[in-house]
Design a protein around this motif. Structure first.
Motif, short mmCIF file in Angstrom:
data_model
loop_
_atom_site.label_atom_id
_atom_site.label_comp_id
_atom_site.label_asym_id
_atom_site.label_seq_id
_atom_site.Cartn_x
_atom_site.Cartn_y
_atom_site.Cartn_z
N THR A 1 3.64 -3.48 -3.45
CA THR A 1 3.30 -3.18 -2.06
C THR A 1 3.52 -4.42 -1.21
OG1 THR A 1 0.98 -3.72 -2.45
CG2 THR A 1 1.62 -1.42 -2.69
N THR A 2 3.87 -4.21 0.05
CA THR A 2 4.11 -5.32 0.97
C THR A 2 3.24 -5.16 2.22
OG1 THR A 2 6.07 -4.09 1.72
CG2 THR A 2 6.42 -5.90 0.18
N PRO A 3 3.04 -6.24 2.97
CA PRO A 3 2.12 -6.20 4.11
C PRO A 3 2.49 -5.20 5.20
CG PRO A 3 2.55 -8.47 3.48
CD PRO A 3 3.51 -7.62 2.69
N ASN A 4 3.74 -4.81 5.27
CA ASN A 4 4.14 -3.84 6.31
C ASN A 4 3.81 -2.40 5.93
OD1 ASN A 4 6.05 -3.34 4.34
ND2 ASN A 4 7.82 -3.54 5.69
N GLY A 5 3.14 -2.22 4.79
CA GLY A 5 2.73 -0.88 4.37
C GLY A 5 3.71 -0.18 3.46
N ASP A 6 4.85 -0.78 3.17
CA ASP A 6 5.83 -0.15 2.29
C ASP A 6 5.39 -0.24 0.84
OD1 ASP A 6 7.46 0.62 4.33
OD2 ASP A 6 8.99 -0.92 4.01
N VAL A 7 5.83 0.73 0.05
CA VAL A 7 5.52 0.79 -1.37
C VAL A 7 6.82 1.07 -2.13
CG1 VAL A 7 4.25 2.03 -3.18
CG2 VAL A 7 3.19 1.65 -0.93
N TRP A 8 7.00 0.34 -3.22
CA TRP A 8 8.15 0.57 -4.10
C TRP A 8 7.61 0.90 -5.49
CZ3 TRP A 8 11.93 -3.84 -5.99
CH2 TRP A 8 12.97 -3.25 -6.75
N PHE B 1 20.78 0.22 -1.79
CA PHE B 1 20.12 -0.83 -1.02
C PHE B 1 20.89 -0.99 0.28
CE2 PHE B 1 17.91 -3.61 -4.48
CZ PHE B 1 17.14 -2.52 -4.87
N THR B 2 20.18 -1.05 1.39
CA THR B 2 20.81 -1.21 2.70
C THR B 2 20.33 -2.50 3.34
OG1 THR B 2 20.89 1.19 2.99
CG2 THR B 2 21.18 -0.16 4.97
N ASP B 3 21.27 -3.36 3.73
CA ASP B 3 20.91 -4.67 4.28
C ASP B 3 20.62 -4.58 5.77
OD1 ASP B 3 23.39 -4.69 5.64
OD2 ASP B 3 24.36 -5.89 4.08
N ALA B 4 20.28 -5.71 6.37
CA ALA B 4 19.89 -5.74 7.78
C ALA B 4 21.02 -5.33 8.69
CB ALA B 4 19.40 -7.14 8.14
N GLY B 5 22.26 -5.47 8.25
CA GLY B 5 23.42 -5.10 9.06
C GLY B 5 23.81 -3.64 8.90
N PRO C 1 9.83 7.61 -8.85
CA PRO C 1 10.90 6.68 -8.47
C PRO C 1 11.53 6.96 -7.12
CG PRO C 1 11.72 8.29 -10.04
CD PRO C 1 10.23 8.53 -9.93
N THR C 2 11.12 8.03 -6.46
CA THR C 2 11.63 8.27 -5.11
C THR C 2 10.70 7.69 -4.04
OG1 THR C 2 10.58 10.46 -4.85
CG2 THR C 2 12.76 10.37 -5.89
N VAL C 3 9.60 7.05 -4.44
CA VAL C 3 8.76 6.33 -3.49
C VAL C 3 9.39 4.96 -3.28
CG1 VAL C 3 6.47 5.37 -3.04
CG2 VAL C 3 6.69 7.60 -4.16
N LEU C 4 10.06 4.80 -2.15
CA LEU C 4 10.88 3.63 -1.90
C LEU C 4 10.56 3.02 -0.54
CD1 LEU C 4 14.25 5.25 -3.05
CD2 LEU C 4 12.96 3.52 -4.33
N PRO C 5 10.69 1.72 -0.41
CA PRO C 5 10.47 1.09 0.89
C PRO C 5 11.68 1.26 1.80
CG PRO C 5 11.11 -0.56 -0.71
CD PRO C 5 10.99 0.73 -1.47
N ARG C 6 11.50 0.99 3.07
CA ARG C 6 12.62 0.98 4.00
C ARG C 6 13.63 -0.08 3.54
NH1 ARG C 6 8.50 0.47 8.94
NH2 ARG C 6 7.33 -0.38 7.16
N GLY C 7 14.90 0.32 3.52
CA GLY C 7 15.93 -0.56 2.98
C GLY C 7 16.39 -0.15 1.60
#
Length: 353
Positions: free
Chosen positions: A125-132, A203-207, A306-312
């Protein structure tokens, strides 16, 4: 699964049948449930019911990978993954993790030395609320190429050696997994095992550029081979006892390595390894700091979908993650409704906090 000694008279065909039965149980969580198998729809309910052993399911437990032990720790991201994905988990930093070491069996009381495939479920888990969430196994490839063929394997494996011979003739990709199952060394510690996603994701990068990837966890501990019969002598629950003792003495580490596909690589078939030489990126380190017995542990009621994925991150053209998600959901519904059959009291001999 115990393996034959060098002097065993078991035929290669019989050995393949045994391996097939192991696959039918140990790979069950990868089964397809979305209803492509016409004319008779294969639903999650039917599939999960079919995975139960002859005596029926272990009530209150996961319908597969039923034997396991919880862990907590952290993921130390080195920042290298940010070139591949905009997910916050890959920015440099340290993020909390919850996970589960497990054996691929529907029997929560199976002896360690009888189960060939080992798994690791992971939530970051990350501070922005995303879960992987991720569910990995130690095999380097999956047993078959498509969900339909997996269902065929489930139907074929119990029929014996001759049926498996015919199956392999139709689906020779099975031999890669069978080769691993029959010859790869066993270890006496989860800390010495690698774990692989097998399925492909995007995986999708910032661009906005997307790349197909798979990932693996590579152990820092040096693997020490052990024969299954020697592992059996250590006791039926040795693996969870050993990892608890090892982690209590010092945190255990795995390097997360992301492999990037090239154009033309088969991203929909987890039975095919990508060619050697593909770009790999070390994106961080999994650090396991605490092991707890599952009955009272924090992983007991987690569904490692495995389909619980963060943005990106997103699913690819690989059909198995969606199938696994459906099977996991059905299993979760069943076991949580049966909680009275699985009281929150650690069993004797299990890992201690």
């Amino acid at each position: 699964m115990s393996r034959s000694s060098p002097g065993s008279s078991r035929s290669p065909l019989a050995s393949l049948a045994v391996i097939a039965l192991v696959v039918a149980g140990s790979a069950a969580a990868f089964a397809y449930t979305a209803g492509w198998l016409s004319p008779e729809r294969l639903t999650p309910t039917r599939l999960v019911a079919a995975l139960a052993p002859a005596g029926g399911p272990a009530l209150g437990h996961r319908r597969n990978h039923a034997k396991g032990v919880c862990f907590t720790g952290e993921f130390q991201s080195n920042g290298n993954g940010a070139a591949l994905s905009r997910a916050q988990v890959f920015t440099a930093g340290t993020w909390p993790v919850l996970g589960r070491f497990n054996l691929a069996t529907p029997n929560p009381n199976a002896a360690d030395a009888t189960v060939r495939v080992r798994g690791l479920g992971l939530q970051i888990t990350t501070p922005n609320g995303d879960v992987w969430r991720s569910a990995m196994i130690d095999a380097p490839v999956f047993a078959v190429s498509t969900p339909e063929v997996f269902y065929e394997l489930l139907q074929t494996a119990p029929k014996g050696a001759e049926a498996m011979k015919s199956f392999i003739g139709r689906h020779p990709e099975f031999l890669a997994f069978a080769g691993w199952a029959g010859s790869a060394p066993w270890t006496s510690s989860y800390a010495e095992d690698p774990f692989n996603s097998l399925n492909s994701f995007l995986f999708t990068d910032a661009g906005g550029t997307s790349r197909a990837v798979r990932w693996s966890l590579r152990p820092a501990a040096t693997p020490v081979p052990i024969a299954p019969d020697e592992l059996a002598k250590k006791g039926p629950n040795y693996l969870e006892q050993e990892i608890a003792s090892r982690v209590a003495a010092a945190p255990q580490r795995w390097t997360m390595v992301v492999t990037v596909a090239e154009p033309g690589d088969n991203t929909a078939d987890p039975s095919k390894a990508w060619p050697a030489g593909r770009r790999t990126v070390e994106v961080g380190t999994l650090v396991v700091k605490r092991v707890e017995a599952e009955p009272d542990g924090p992983c007991r009621d987690i569904n490692f979908d495995p389909t619980v994925l963060p943005r990106g991150m997103s699913v690819s053209d690989d059909p198995f993650p969606a199938a696994r998600s459906s099977a996991y959901a059905r299993s979760y519904d069943l076991r949580t409704s049966e909680a009275k059959d699985y009281p929150r009291t650690a069993v004797t001999g299990s890992a201690k906090p």
